[in-house]
Design an enzyme around this catalytic site. Structure first.
Site, PDB file in Angstrom:
ATOM      1  N   GLY A   1      -9.537  -5.731  10.457  1.00  0.00           N
ATOM      2  CA  GLY A   1      -8.267  -5.268  10.996  1.00  0.00           C
ATOM      3  C   GLY A   1      -8.183  -5.533  12.483  1.00  0.00           C
ATOM      4  O   GLY A   1      -7.651  -6.548  12.917  1.00  0.00           O
ATOM      5  N   ARG A   2      -8.744  -4.608  13.272  1.00  0.00           N
ATOM      6  CA  ARG A   2      -8.684  -4.770  14.730  1.00  0.00           C
ATOM      7  C   ARG A   2      -9.338  -6.067  15.179  1.00  0.00           C
ATOM      8  O   ARG A   2      -8.852  -6.734  16.098  1.00  0.00           O
ATOM      9  CB  ARG A   2      -9.342  -3.569  15.405  1.00  0.00           C
ATOM     10  CG  ARG A   2      -8.551  -2.272  15.264  1.00  0.00           C
ATOM     11  CD  ARG A   2      -9.291  -1.077  15.836  1.00  0.00           C
ATOM     12  NE  ARG A   2     -10.497  -0.767  15.070  1.00  0.00           N
ATOM     13  CZ  ARG A   2     -11.411   0.107  15.431  1.00  0.00           C
ATOM     14  NH1 ARG A   2     -11.294   0.742  16.580  1.00  0.00           N
ATOM     15  NH2 ARG A   2     -12.459   0.355  14.676  1.00  0.00           N
TER      16      ARG A   2
ATOM     17  N   HIS B   1     -13.993   1.988   3.929  1.00  0.00           N
ATOM     18  CA  HIS B   1     -14.182   2.016   5.383  1.00  0.00           C
ATOM     19  C   HIS B   1     -15.163   3.156   5.658  1.00  0.00           C
ATOM     20  O   HIS B   1     -14.788   4.332   5.579  1.00  0.00           O
ATOM     21  CB  HIS B   1     -12.844   2.281   6.077  1.00  0.00           C
ATOM     22  CG  HIS B   1     -12.928   2.267   7.570  1.00  0.00           C
ATOM     23  ND1 HIS B   1     -12.018   1.609   8.359  1.00  0.00           N
ATOM     24  CD2 HIS B   1     -13.819   2.825   8.437  1.00  0.00           C
ATOM     25  CE1 HIS B   1     -12.338   1.771   9.628  1.00  0.00           C
ATOM     26  NE2 HIS B   1     -13.433   2.503   9.702  1.00  0.00           N
TER      27      HIS B   1
ATOM     28  N   CYS C   1      -6.178   6.670   5.761  1.00  0.00           N
ATOM     29  CA  CYS C   1      -5.532   6.873   7.065  1.00  0.00           C
ATOM     30  C   CYS C   1      -5.993   8.200   7.670  1.00  0.00           C
ATOM     31  O   CYS C   1      -5.811   9.261   7.066  1.00  0.00           O
ATOM     32  CB  CYS C   1      -4.013   6.865   6.922  1.00  0.00           C
ATOM     33  SG  CYS C   1      -3.163   7.127   8.496  1.00  0.00           S
TER      34      CYS C   1
ATOM     35  N   GLN D   1       0.841  -1.193   0.000  1.00  0.00           N
ATOM     36  CA  GLN D   1       0.000   0.000   0.000  1.00  0.00           C
ATOM     37  C   GLN D   1       0.882   1.250   0.000  1.00  0.00           C
ATOM     38  O   GLN D   1       1.885   1.305   0.716  1.00  0.00           O
ATOM     39  CB  GLN D   1      -0.910   0.021   1.231  1.00  0.00           C
ATOM     40  CG  GLN D   1      -1.891   1.184   1.254  1.00  0.00           C
ATOM     41  CD  GLN D   1      -2.726   1.206   2.520  1.00  0.00           C
ATOM     42  OE1 GLN D   1      -2.252   1.623   3.568  1.00  0.00           O
ATOM     43  NE2 GLN D   1      -3.968   0.769   2.418  1.00  0.00           N
TER      44      GLN D   1
ATOM     45  N   LYS E   1      -8.039   2.230  -1.031  1.00  0.00           N
ATOM     46  CA  LYS E   1      -8.683   2.080   0.274  1.00  0.00           C
ATOM     47  C   LYS E   1      -9.068   3.480   0.741  1.00  0.00           C
ATOM     48  O   LYS E   1      -8.218   4.376   0.785  1.00  0.00           O
ATOM     49  CB  LYS E   1      -7.759   1.416   1.289  1.00  0.00           C
ATOM     50  CG  LYS E   1      -8.451   1.040   2.602  1.00  0.00           C
ATOM     51  CD  LYS E   1      -7.546   0.190   3.474  1.00  0.00           C
ATOM     52  CE  LYS E   1      -8.309  -0.365   4.678  1.00  0.00           C
ATOM     53  NZ  LYS E   1      -8.732   0.679   5.621  1.00  0.00           N
TER      54      LYS E   1
END
Length: 311
Positions: free
Chosen positions: A218-219, A162, A94, A64, A133
């Site tokens: 992810g988490r 997201h 991000c 990425q 993303k």
């Protein structure tokens, strides 16, 4: 449906990718944490070592990129293709303040015209396949229509969404209503990412949106390393597996960093999410945050494994 491991800085590096595959598996792709193209166009050896193909056997890894200079990003795409990577993912998601203040990551969503110029340059100079993303906006979900109109101008290999806005960071809930409203307008294959913590949630999303190309966790995957295996009908993580997995991570980080203390710092990030697997582990997590010495870490880990695992 495909299951992807999300890129998470300080968590999903090559040491973790190898340990996760060996002990639990279930991921169809691992997205590497972002790489920032150097302005002098001289690759940083330490950063590139994370992506050496020999260091990443097994399930496919997708690198990425995070940047705001389209030409520099296109150059970096070329470097990665020379290393054997076909698809490269572009990070517009991000939300970190240190990133967005520089106009990178989700900060690029402030300026759809600038985002368009960036993508135009990258596709013109590097070509595809490229995936994206993204977050759905900076302040409000209503911003996503203009952002999506930009993405729809390009032949994206995949759009990973997201559905939070930048200002949320990771607070609050993912806006699945906004995602559902936008989904019919997406021209590229779409992967959903956000608030996936259990196999039931994976299955519910598959049932709600069967046309998705993939789901990304992810988490939730760090908190339950067997998440994807369980979703495919396999068993939950046993204590023995978790002990082996965490010991491999600790040894791998010690070797990579040359110091047990440095490895402990990385392990604390994993335990921050993983501690919830242990009934009554909250007090030990506070103890984990304070410790510094290897012997303290090893004693605390031993104490965790005297506790029962939550189902």
């Amino acid at each position: 449906m495909l299951y992807y491991a999300a890129p998470m800085e300080g968590l999903t590096d090559r040491v973790w990718r190898q340990a996760h595959q060996r002990w639990f598996g279930g991921a169809d792709r691992y997205y590497a944490p972002f790489l920032s193209p150097p302005e002098n166009r001289v690759p940083v050896k330490k950063k590139m070592a994370e992506l050496e193909r020999a260091a990443n056997p097994g399930a496919p890894v997708v690198p990425q990129l995070l940047g705001r200079d389209g030409s520099c990003a296109a150059w970096m795409v070329g470097v990665l293709r020379q290393m054997g990577y076909s698809e490269v993912n572009l990070n517009f998601g991000c939300p970190s303040g240190t990133v967005t203040a520089k106009g990178k990551g989700a900060g690029m969503l402030r300026d759809p015209d600038g985002l368009d110029r960036f993508l135009g340059t990258v596709f013109e100079e590097a070509g595809g396949p490229l995936s994206v993303k993204t977050r759905i906006g900076v302040e409000r979900a209503e911003e996503f229509a203009a952002i999506l109109a930009v993405y729809d101008r390009y032949p994206l290999a995949e759009l990973i969404v997201h559905p939070r806005v930048m200002r949320q960071l990771y607070r609050g809930s993912a806006d699945r209503g906004a995602f559902a409203a936008a989904l019919p307008c997406c021209r590229a294959p779409v992967c959903y990412n956000g608030d996936i913590a259990t196999p039931d949630e994976l299955h519910a999303l598959e049932g709600r949106w069967p046309a998705l190309s993939a789901l990304m966790a992810g988490r939730g995957l760090i908190a339950d390393p067997a998440l994807f295996r369980r979703a495919r009908g396999g068993p939950p993580a046993s204590k023995e597996e978790l002990q082996g997995y965490l010991a491999e991570l600790y040894a791998g980080y010690t070797a990579a960093f040359g110091s047990p203390r440095a490895a402990i710092s990385r392990m604390k990030a994993h335990w921050q999410l993983l501690a919830g697997r242990f009934a009554g582990g909250e007090g030990l997590l506070k103890q984990m945050r304070r410790l510094r010495e290897p012997w303290e870490y090893e004693v605390t880990v031993g104490q965790f494994f005297t506790l029962a695992l939550r189902p």
